[in-house]
Design a protein around this motif. Sequence first.
Motif, PDB file in Angstrom:
ATOM      1  N   ARG A 114      -8.728  -9.597  -2.501  1.00 30.33           N
ATOM      2  CA  ARG A 114      -7.627  -8.815  -3.006  1.00 30.33           C
ATOM      3  C   ARG A 114      -6.195  -9.721  -2.614  1.00 30.33           C
ATOM      4  O   ARG A 114      -6.371 -10.639  -1.952  1.00 30.33           O
ATOM      5  N   ALA A 115      -5.247  -8.938  -3.329  1.00 33.78           N
ATOM      6  CA  ALA A 115      -3.838  -9.517  -3.189  1.00 33.78           C
ATOM      7  C   ALA A 115      -3.666  -9.548  -1.533  1.00 33.78           C
ATOM      8  O   ALA A 115      -3.829  -8.461  -1.224  1.00 33.78           O
ATOM      9  N   GLN A 116      -3.176 -10.640  -0.835  1.00 33.25           N
ATOM     10  CA  GLN A 116      -2.951 -10.567   0.380  1.00 33.25           C
ATOM     11  C   GLN A 116      -1.526 -10.077   0.863  1.00 33.25           C
ATOM     12  O   GLN A 116      -0.401 -10.233   0.078  1.00 33.25           O
ATOM     13  N   SER A 117      -1.496  -9.705   2.237  1.00 36.72           N
ATOM     14  CA  SER A 117      -0.209  -8.930   2.625  1.00 36.72           C
ATOM     15  C   SER A 117       0.767  -9.989   2.688  1.00 36.72           C
ATOM     16  O   SER A 117       0.380 -11.311   3.331  1.00 36.72           O
ATOM     17  N   THR A 118       1.917  -9.871   2.317  1.00 36.48           N
ATOM     18  CA  THR A 118       2.950 -10.944   2.805  1.00 36.48           C
ATOM     19  C   THR A 118       4.199 -10.703   3.471  1.00 36.48           C
ATOM     20  O   THR A 118       4.990 -11.437   3.736  1.00 36.48           O
ATOM     21  N   ARG A 119       4.735  -9.441   3.478  1.00 40.85           N
ATOM     22  CA  ARG A 119       5.679  -8.948   4.023  1.00 40.85           C
ATOM     23  C   ARG A 119       5.953  -7.381   4.063  1.00 40.85           C
ATOM     24  O   ARG A 119       5.310  -6.657   3.582  1.00 40.85           O
ATOM     25  N   LEU A 120       6.680  -7.034   5.074  1.00 36.90           N
ATOM     26  CA  LEU A 120       7.136  -5.741   5.454  1.00 36.90           C
ATOM     27  C   LEU A 120       8.468  -5.108   4.642  1.00 36.90           C
ATOM     28  O   LEU A 120       9.384  -5.892   4.799  1.00 36.90           O
ATOM     29  N   VAL A 121       8.240  -3.864   4.063  1.00 32.36           N
ATOM     30  CA  VAL A 121       9.544  -3.600   3.332  1.00 32.36           C
ATOM     31  C   VAL A 121       9.672  -2.251   4.064  1.00 32.36           C
ATOM     32  O   VAL A 121       9.028  -1.401   4.540  1.00 32.36           O
ATOM     33  N   ARG A 122      11.243  -2.045   4.125  1.00 28.45           N
ATOM     34  CA  ARG A 122      11.691  -0.714   4.651  1.00 28.45           C
ATOM     35  C   ARG A 122      13.015  -0.476   3.878  1.00 28.45           C
ATOM     36  O   ARG A 122      13.802  -1.158   3.976  1.00 28.45           O
ATOM     37  N   VAL A 123      12.963   1.054   3.402  1.00 25.49           N
ATOM     38  CA  VAL A 123      14.204   1.210   2.678  1.00 25.49           C
ATOM     39  C   VAL A 123      14.979   2.119   3.462  1.00 25.49           C
ATOM     40  O   VAL A 123      14.596   3.305   4.122  1.00 25.49           O
ATOM     41  N   SER A 124      16.258   2.033   3.619  1.00 28.36           N
ATOM     42  CA  SER A 124      16.892   2.556   4.380  1.00 28.36           C
ATOM     43  C   SER A 124      16.959   3.955   4.186  1.00 28.36           C
ATOM     44  O   SER A 124      17.177   4.310   3.004  1.00 28.36           O
ATOM     45  N   GLY A 125      16.831   5.029   4.914  1.00 32.26           N
ATOM     46  CA  GLY A 125      17.087   6.447   4.758  1.00 32.26           C
ATOM     47  C   GLY A 125      15.732   7.325   4.398  1.00 32.26           C
ATOM     48  O   GLY A 125      15.999   8.570   4.331  1.00 32.26           O
ATOM     49  N   ARG A 126      14.522   6.655   4.016  1.00 29.14           N
ATOM     50  CA  ARG A 126      13.467   7.307   3.776  1.00 29.14           C
ATOM     51  C   ARG A 126      12.064   6.570   4.353  1.00 29.14           C
ATOM     52  O   ARG A 126      12.254   5.258   3.953  1.00 29.14           O
ATOM     53  N   GLY A 127      11.233   7.212   4.046  1.00 33.36           N
ATOM     54  CA  GLY A 127       9.948   6.826   4.271  1.00 33.36           C
ATOM     55  C   GLY A 127       9.246   6.455   3.021  1.00 33.36           C
ATOM     56  O   GLY A 127       9.481   6.927   1.885  1.00 33.36           O
ATOM     57  N   MET A 128       8.311   5.445   2.943  1.00 30.63           N
ATOM     58  CA  MET A 128       7.658   4.979   1.657  1.00 30.63           C
ATOM     59  C   MET A 128       6.365   5.797   1.033  1.00 30.63           C
ATOM     60  O   MET A 128       5.380   5.271   1.376  1.00 30.63           O
ATOM     61  N   THR A 129       6.910   7.201   0.949  1.00 37.99           N
ATOM     62  CA  THR A 129       5.631   8.109   0.619  1.00 37.99           C
ATOM     63  C   THR A 129       4.967   7.799  -0.706  1.00 37.99           C
ATOM     64  O   THR A 129       5.913   6.993  -1.466  1.00 37.99           O
ATOM     65  N   ASP A 130       3.857   8.286  -1.308  1.00 40.00           N
ATOM     66  CA  ASP A 130       3.449   7.997  -2.401  1.00 40.00           C
ATOM     67  C   ASP A 130       3.951   8.722  -3.331  1.00 40.00           C
ATOM     68  O   ASP A 130       4.135   8.385  -4.743  1.00 40.00           O
ATOM     69  N   THR A 131       4.984   9.475  -3.236  1.00 45.74           N
ATOM     70  CA  THR A 131       5.753  10.321  -4.045  1.00 45.74           C
ATOM     71  C   THR A 131       7.345   9.453  -4.236  1.00 45.74           C
ATOM     72  O   THR A 131       7.545   8.899  -3.348  1.00 45.74           O
ATOM     73  N   ASP A 132       7.734   9.835  -5.494  1.00 47.02           N
ATOM     74  CA  ASP A 132       9.283   9.089  -5.403  1.00 47.02           C
ATOM     75  C   ASP A 132      10.338   9.896  -4.949  1.00 47.02           C
ATOM     76  O   ASP A 132      11.465   9.594  -4.918  1.00 47.02           O
ATOM     77  N   TYR A 133      10.101  11.132  -4.355  1.00 44.03           N
ATOM     78  CA  TYR A 133      10.758  11.982  -3.645  1.00 44.03           C
ATOM     79  C   TYR A 133      10.363  11.910  -2.082  1.00 44.03           C
ATOM     80  O   TYR A 133       9.119  11.885  -1.998  1.00 44.03           O
ATOM     81  N   PRO A 134      11.258  11.978  -1.302  1.00 49.08           N
ATOM     82  CA  PRO A 134      10.808  12.194   0.412  1.00 49.08           C
ATOM     83  C   PRO A 134      10.014  13.375   0.641  1.00 49.08           C
ATOM     84  O   PRO A 134      10.358  14.444   0.255  1.00 49.08           O
ATOM     85  N   SER A 135       8.811  13.125   0.793  1.00 48.54           N
ATOM     86  CA  SER A 135       7.746  14.113   0.968  1.00 48.54           C
ATOM     87  C   SER A 135       7.099  14.358   2.432  1.00 48.54           C
ATOM     88  O   SER A 135       7.141  13.279   3.220  1.00 48.54           O
ATOM     89  N   VAL A 136       6.473  15.523   2.596  1.00 46.48           N
ATOM     90  CA  VAL A 136       5.702  15.596   3.900  1.00 46.48           C
ATOM     91  C   VAL A 136       4.432  16.428   3.111  1.00 46.48           C
ATOM     92  O   VAL A 136       4.497  16.876   2.247  1.00 46.48           O
ATOM     93  N   SER A 137       3.158  15.787   3.817  1.00 46.22           N
ATOM     94  CA  SER A 137       1.893  16.225   3.325  1.00 46.22           C
ATOM     95  C   SER A 137       1.353  17.411   4.100  1.00 46.22           C
ATOM     96  O   SER A 137       1.168  17.277   5.328  1.00 46.22           O
ATOM     97  N   LEU A 138       0.629  18.408   3.498  1.00 50.46           N
ATOM     98  CA  LEU A 138      -0.006  19.418   4.388  1.00 50.46           C
ATOM     99  C   LEU A 138      -1.374  19.525   3.808  1.00 50.46           C
ATOM    100  O   LEU A 138      -1.753  19.271   2.634  1.00 50.46           O
ATOM    101  N   LEU A 139      -2.212  19.629   4.973  1.00 51.66           N
ATOM    102  CA  LEU A 139      -3.571  19.786   4.838  1.00 51.66           C
ATOM    103  C   LEU A 139      -4.194  21.170   5.179  1.00 51.66           C
ATOM    104  O   LEU A 139      -3.803  21.355   6.599  1.00 51.66           O
TER     105      LEU A 139
END
Length: 249
Positions: A114-139
């Motif tokens: 598999r493609a190997q991990s190379t770096r950590l990414v952090r976007v200011s002001g939001r978490g990297m959720t799977d949604t393109d909008y900031p979300s919380v998930s309910l189970l």
Amino acid sequence: MTGRVAALWRHPIKSHGREPLDRVTLTAGQTMPWDRRWAVAHELAKADNSAWSPCAEFSRGAKAASLMAINAQSDPQAGTVTLSHPDRPDLTFDPDGQAQAFLDWVRPLMPVNRAQSTRLVRVSGRGMTDTDYPSVSLLNLASNDAMTQAMDQDISPLRWRGNIHLSGLPAWAEFDWIGHTLRIGEAEVRVREPIKRCMATTANPATGQRDADTLGTLNTRFGHQNFGVYAEVVKSGDIATGDTIEVLT
């Protein structure tokens, strides 16, 4: 219909560990604090710190099952995260300043094809959720019980990597919430869509081994590949385990 918050979870590094919380403050328009704060870009990814990127840009449990067995403990004041895994020594590091220590630690857990991990990414002001909008998930834990019964094996709710686990509700009631606003503790969230599931959920969160056909069961027994729902925080407030959840509109 009223349920309760059974557990709260966040994932400081996307797909690389989870940690339980007793309480948390949600802020309108934002993800859970320190949830998916960092994501791990692989060698073929174009993701950087400038903007949200889709999950295909990152190393994740769908491609590397062993990642599902990582636990995390974050220290927001110190800026550190501690990771543990049954096959690796514990690691405490600062993701913003000690990325190489993390990359060295996680390399043995990654499949060589598999493609190997190379770096950590952090976007200011939001978490990297799977949604393109900031979300919380309910189970809904009753839905998880339905999966356990259908599969005749214990299915840990941690397979689904959700933020807010709910009890006291009928199985699959969460899909009726789409388009509705819920009050959870002092906060309010607007439920936007179901969560379509991937291969990550086939891996056991205790071992990191694929041992359950969650996707096949969802499709053949329940007629869909969804588990849980994504919601957007629309009113800030504190939530804690034991708090009630109520459908408002």
